[in-house]
Each structure stands twice: as C-alpha cells, then as structure tokens.
Design a protein around this motif. Structure first.
Motif, short mmCIF file in Angstrom:
data_model
loop_
_atom_site.label_atom_id
_atom_site.label_comp_id
_atom_site.label_asym_id
_atom_site.label_seq_id
_atom_site.Cartn_x
_atom_site.Cartn_y
_atom_site.Cartn_z
N ILE A 169 -1.01 -5.85 -7.56
CA ILE A 169 -0.39 -5.13 -8.66
C ILE A 169 0.50 -4.03 -8.10
CG2 ILE A 169 -0.78 -3.81 -10.76
CD1 ILE A 169 -1.79 -6.72 -10.83
N GLY A 170 1.74 -3.97 -8.53
CA GLY A 170 2.62 -2.92 -8.01
C GLY A 170 3.94 -2.86 -8.75
N PHE A 171 4.81 -2.01 -8.26
CA PHE A 171 6.15 -1.82 -8.82
C PHE A 171 7.08 -1.45 -7.68
CE2 PHE A 171 9.70 0.25 -10.82
CZ PHE A 171 9.83 -0.32 -12.07
N SER A 172 8.21 -2.11 -7.61
CA SER A 172 9.19 -1.84 -6.56
C SER A 172 10.41 -1.14 -7.15
CB SER A 172 9.63 -3.15 -5.89
OG SER A 172 10.69 -2.91 -4.99
N ARG A 173 10.75 -0.01 -6.56
CA ARG A 173 11.96 0.70 -6.98
C ARG A 173 13.20 0.19 -6.23
NH1 ARG A 173 7.91 4.68 -6.52
NH2 ARG A 173 7.52 5.85 -8.46
N ASP A 174 12.99 -0.61 -5.22
CA ASP A 174 14.08 -1.11 -4.39
C ASP A 174 13.90 -2.62 -4.23
OD1 ASP A 174 15.92 -1.81 -2.47
OD2 ASP A 174 15.41 -0.20 -1.07
N MET A 175 14.71 -3.39 -4.96
CA MET A 175 14.55 -4.84 -4.97
C MET A 175 14.86 -5.47 -3.62
SD MET A 175 13.58 -5.98 -8.03
CE MET A 175 14.26 -7.60 -8.39
N LYS A 177 13.53 -4.62 -1.03
CA LYS A 177 12.22 -4.65 -0.36
C LYS A 177 11.27 -5.63 -1.05
CE LYS A 177 12.47 0.10 1.36
NZ LYS A 177 11.82 1.43 1.39
N GLY A 178 11.76 -6.32 -2.05
CA GLY A 178 10.94 -7.27 -2.79
C GLY A 178 10.55 -6.74 -4.15
N TYR A 179 9.90 -7.59 -4.94
CA TYR A 179 9.45 -7.20 -6.27
C TYR A 179 8.06 -7.76 -6.52
CZ TYR A 179 10.16 -11.91 -8.17
OH TYR A 179 10.07 -13.25 -8.42
N PHE A 180 7.36 -7.17 -7.47
CA PHE A 180 6.05 -7.64 -7.90
C PHE A 180 6.22 -8.47 -9.17
CE2 PHE A 180 5.24 -3.96 -5.32
CZ PHE A 180 4.05 -4.21 -4.67
N GLY A 181 5.59 -9.64 -9.19
CA GLY A 181 5.80 -10.55 -10.31
C GLY A 181 5.18 -10.09 -11.61
N GLY A 182 3.95 -9.59 -11.57
CA GLY A 182 3.30 -9.14 -12.80
C GLY A 182 3.01 -10.26 -13.77
#
Length: 282
Positions: A169-175, A177-182
């Motif tokens: 579980i997470g949140f990325s402010r910089d795509m 660096k990747g993203y979290f699917g949720g």
C-alpha cells in the motif's frame, strides 16, 4: 524459438517506451490547478461532462466513450488492466487514439502491443511502471522495498514485519519512480495528477460498487468486477494512507459520487454546486 524471439522483441519494445524521451520525469510539475478523473461507475453517466469540458481530464478504461460522445479529448487516457485490454480492445484502442496522451501499465501495454501493435504508432503513449517492478532484474520483497523507500520524500508506503499486504500500500508523488496500483485505476490517476502538478482533483463516477456495474455496460456482456474482493484489502487502505500522508492544503481530492462506498471522511463528497464554488475560487 519463434515465440521466444517474439517475446524478446516485445520486451525490447517495452524497454524502448521506458527509455525514450516520452517518460514521465520531464512532465513532472508541468500543470497546475484542477483536474477531473473520470471513472466508470454508474454516477458518471449523469455527470454533465459538456458543462466542464474546459477542465483538464483523465479518462480511464471504458469511460472514454463519454468523451467521444461529447467530442472532448481528455488530457490522458489511463489503463493498467491487461484483462480490460484483451476483453475490450476496441475501447483501449479508442482511448489511445482519442486522448491527447495515454499511459498504460506494463501488462496492459504488453497486451495492447500483442493484439493491436499499430494502435500506438504516431500516438503519445507512456509506460507506467509499478513500483518495485523493474523490467530487468528481480524485484525486492515487499518488506525490503517498503523499508528501502522509508526516507524517500516522493514515496509514501506502508510497512509491516508481520504481514505482507501493508507493504503493498502506498502513494507515489513521482511517477518516474513508479506507482502503486491500489487495485483501481483512478488511484493511479491520483498519483499521475500529483506528479503533473495538479492541486485539486475531482473524482467522477468513483462509486466503487460492483452492482449495478459500469455506466457503459449492460446485461450479460458486462465484465466481471473485482471491487468487492479488493475493496477492504487494497482500495480502502490505499485511500486511508493517501488521506493521512498526502492530502493537504496544497493537494486536495474531492468525490463527486454521493453514493460512493469510499467514506467522506477520507475524500469529501461534494455536489455540482460545491464543485462550481471550488472552481470559482481557483
């Protein structure tokens, strides 16, 4: 051998998407103000899209059909579901062709290139990388990855030594660096909005109810939904983390779906009058 060569060529092409000058890093902070993320819940069918056509918008999955109906070209079309691409290929192809830009998750883009390789030619298509999913090499364990980004200001991530799921579980402010699917594509859209620099995000059609389904599908032809399976374990915890660690006066999120399963304590539910007031204050 032919299949192996084909897969190698496909992987090389996916790497080219990641390496090319079309990656997300150069787009960070390139926008500001409000943005609409248009999801596929039933309430999206009643939203007066024409009235807000002047706003930047993201279409996701099959919601692109409403943009075509109103002759509106969204800023982005987002899809990270390979199953959606394979089952609704014409909609995915339409999203690429109709939106100003498109962004696909790895498996979704791989499926699109396998089934309709010509659909991306001449289009602005980006590869969205999931966090901790390198194209080359092995990913870290969920715990090790979560620990490794604990001091990264661009990444918010849960951490648990006892359970694996919180580490996903997470949140990325910089795509870049990747993203979290949720487990729901609008959540990727929220990370995209933050990355691009938008500071007010309005969710449309974000009902999160498996029934009565998506606004653009009817009857037996509708795709099965995993919302009920994923809501408690992934979707709700992702939004709880976002509400605690990401939402602040400089980045606000609102839900236009009054019937949404997502609690208003995490993302405030507003109507069109409140939307107009917020837009007037920008």
């Amino acid at each position: 051998m032919l299949e192996q060569i084909t897969q190698a060529a496909l992987r090389q092409r996916l790497q080219a998407f990641l390496d090319s000058d079309r990656h997300f890093a150069r787009m960070r902070g390139s926008h500001s103000g409000p943005v609409v993320i248009f999801a596929s819940g039933p309430s999206a069918g009643a939203f007066p899209l024409e009235r807000y056509r002047h706003l930047p918008m993201f279409a996701v999955n099959g919601s692109i059909v409403r943009f075509v109906e109103h002759d509106i070209h969204p800023l982005f079309y987002l899809c990270d579901d390979a199953g959606f691409v394979s089952a609704r290929l014409p909609l995915a192809v339409q999203g690429v062709a109709w939106a100003q830009q498109a962004a696909f998750g790895y498996d979704a883009l791989k499926t699109l290139l396998e089934m309709a390789p010509d659909s991306v030619e001449g289009q602005s298509v980006y590869l969205m990388q999931r966090v901790n999913r390198p194209l080359e090499g092995e990913p870290l364990s969920n715990r090790r990855y979560s620990w490794s980004v604990r001091n990264d200001p661009d990444i918010e991530c849960g951490f648990s030594l006892l359970r694996q799921k919180p580490n996903r579980i997470g949140f990325s402010r910089d795509m870049s660096k990747g993203y979290f699917g949720g487990r729901t594509i609008p959540y990727a859209g929220l990370q995209m909005a933050y990355h691009l620099g938008f500071d007010k995000v309005f969710l449309v059609g974000f009902d999160l109810n498996a029934h009565p389904g998506r606004f653009y599908e009817q009857g037996e032809q509708a795709l099965n939904s995993r919302l009920d399976d994923d809501y408690g374990g992934y979707i709700l915890p992702s939004f709880e983390l976002m509400a605690r660690r990401v939402i602040n006066p400089a980045f606000q999120v609102y839900n236009l779906s009054g019937e949404s399963r997502l609690p208003a304590t995490l993302v405030p539910k507003i109507g069109l009058d409140q939307l107009d007031e917020l837009l007037a204050s920008v």
